[in-house]
Design a protein around this motif. Structure first.
Motif, mmCIF file in Angstrom:
data_model
loop_
_atom_site.group_PDB
_atom_site.id
_atom_site.type_symbol
_atom_site.label_atom_id
_atom_site.label_comp_id
_atom_site.label_asym_id
_atom_site.label_seq_id
_atom_site.Cartn_x
_atom_site.Cartn_y
_atom_site.Cartn_z
ATOM 1 N N UNK B 117 4.780 -10.816 6.615
ATOM 2 C CA UNK B 117 6.207 -10.538 6.657
ATOM 3 C C UNK B 117 6.910 -11.155 5.462
ATOM 4 N N UNK B 119 5.574 -11.724 2.715
ATOM 5 C CA UNK B 119 5.181 -10.944 1.533
ATOM 6 C C UNK B 119 6.002 -9.672 1.447
ATOM 7 N N UNK B 120 6.242 -9.069 2.602
ATOM 8 C CA UNK B 120 7.042 -7.848 2.605
ATOM 9 C C UNK B 120 8.454 -8.134 2.082
ATOM 10 N N UNK B 121 9.008 -9.251 2.526
ATOM 11 C CA UNK B 121 10.342 -9.598 2.066
ATOM 12 C C UNK B 121 10.362 -9.820 0.553
ATOM 13 N N UNK B 123 8.457 -8.507 -1.545
ATOM 14 C CA UNK B 123 8.289 -7.185 -2.120
ATOM 15 C C UNK B 123 9.621 -6.439 -2.209
ATOM 16 N N UNK B 124 10.370 -6.522 -1.117
ATOM 17 C CA UNK B 124 11.670 -5.847 -1.087
ATOM 18 C C UNK B 124 12.632 -6.473 -2.104
ATOM 19 N N UNK B 132 18.231 -10.656 0.208
ATOM 20 C CA UNK B 132 18.081 -10.678 1.659
ATOM 21 C C UNK B 132 18.843 -11.828 2.304
#
Lengths: 154, 154
Positions: B117, B119-121, B123-124, B132
């Motif tokens: 998760x 990592x996803x953040x 990435x975004x 974010x």
DNA sequence: TTAAGTGCAAATATTTTGCTGTCAC
DNA sequence: GTGACAGCAAAATATTTGCACTTAA
């Protein structure tokens, strides 16, 4: 306020037909209300809007239809899931199943895809023995265009 | 009620005191119920649990206290985008920012952590140039214990 | 002391249900 | 034609409110 992603009109109805569920005039009306809603509605709001098209429609019919849709996973009864804790609101389900980010300043919503999310889900299913019905990943913040002009965050 | 993950006990009460709000026996009881809950509770459940400690406690007091906590953002808190009415279910606010999964049958909520998760953040933030503020990852489905007994809907 | 909080009971609001006539298929 | 559905009204739930009595600060 932005976000006008065209939704396939009649999708809910088609989904019900596909499941062999009878479509009545009242159900059609209620489905249309939900499909064209720009925000979450509670049962009373749905009834009120539906009554503009079909004045004789009854509250019980609205409640029964919402329950039907929930059972078939076509709308989220937020009071069931409580993702917000606010309760008794209904909305189409599809919109929230896609990971998306919402800009807190301009309100724009962007979807994003990421393999990492699928990997996370796989991880949960495997390690936690959890059968996933839906997953939502929701991000709030400031989009590229709004950064800098973004002052306070509550 | 054993909470596996110890949360800072009394945090809600301290928050209220910090805001200059009067603490009564009834409020202390209700706060304790919410703090030690392992799953989301509705008003009736909170009342029932509170009554085990303080048998004379009244439903009106529970409702009033929940409203108070909501107003101060200590319970449930606000939803990010549309703020509205009240709700059926209540939980400590902090929990919702952590990734969690809710069992649709028994209502139990489990948290989970995953590097994916984060990592996803990352990435975004990098690829989408999105700053974010919060991120929520929420999964609904059936926990290990409820699988099998969960098949039916109708 | 005294404003805020509580319990109680009654008022509202929301949701569900039994029944009967109707309509979609 | 028939089983599922809608409407109606009443019941069951859930939430709020007015008021007199308590209590925390």
């Amino acid at each position: 306020m932005p976000t006008s992603k065209t939704r396939e009109s009649g999708a809910l109805q088609r989904a019900l037909v596909g499941k062999g569920i009878r479509i009545t005039r009242q159900r059609r009306t209620i489905l249309a209300v939900i499909e064209t809603a720009t925000q979450r509605l509670d049962a009373a709001q749905i009834l009120r809007k539906a009554a503009r098209t079909d004045p004789g429609i009854d509250r019980a019919t609205v409640y029964r239809t919402l329950k039907l849709l929930q059972r078939h996973g076509l709308v989220d009864g937020l009071d069931l899931l409580h993702e917000t804790g606010e309760g008794h609101f209904y909305e189409r389900r599809a919109e929230r199943d896609r990971p998306h980010m919402t800009c807190l300043r301009c309100g724009r919503v962007q979807e994003f895809g990421s393999k990492l999310i699928d990997r996370t889900k796989g991880h949960v299913e495997r390690d936690c023995h959890f059968y996933i019905v839906f997953a939502r990943f929701e991000i709030g913040g400031y989009c590229a265009a709004c950064q800098g002009s973004a002052a306070k965050m509550r």
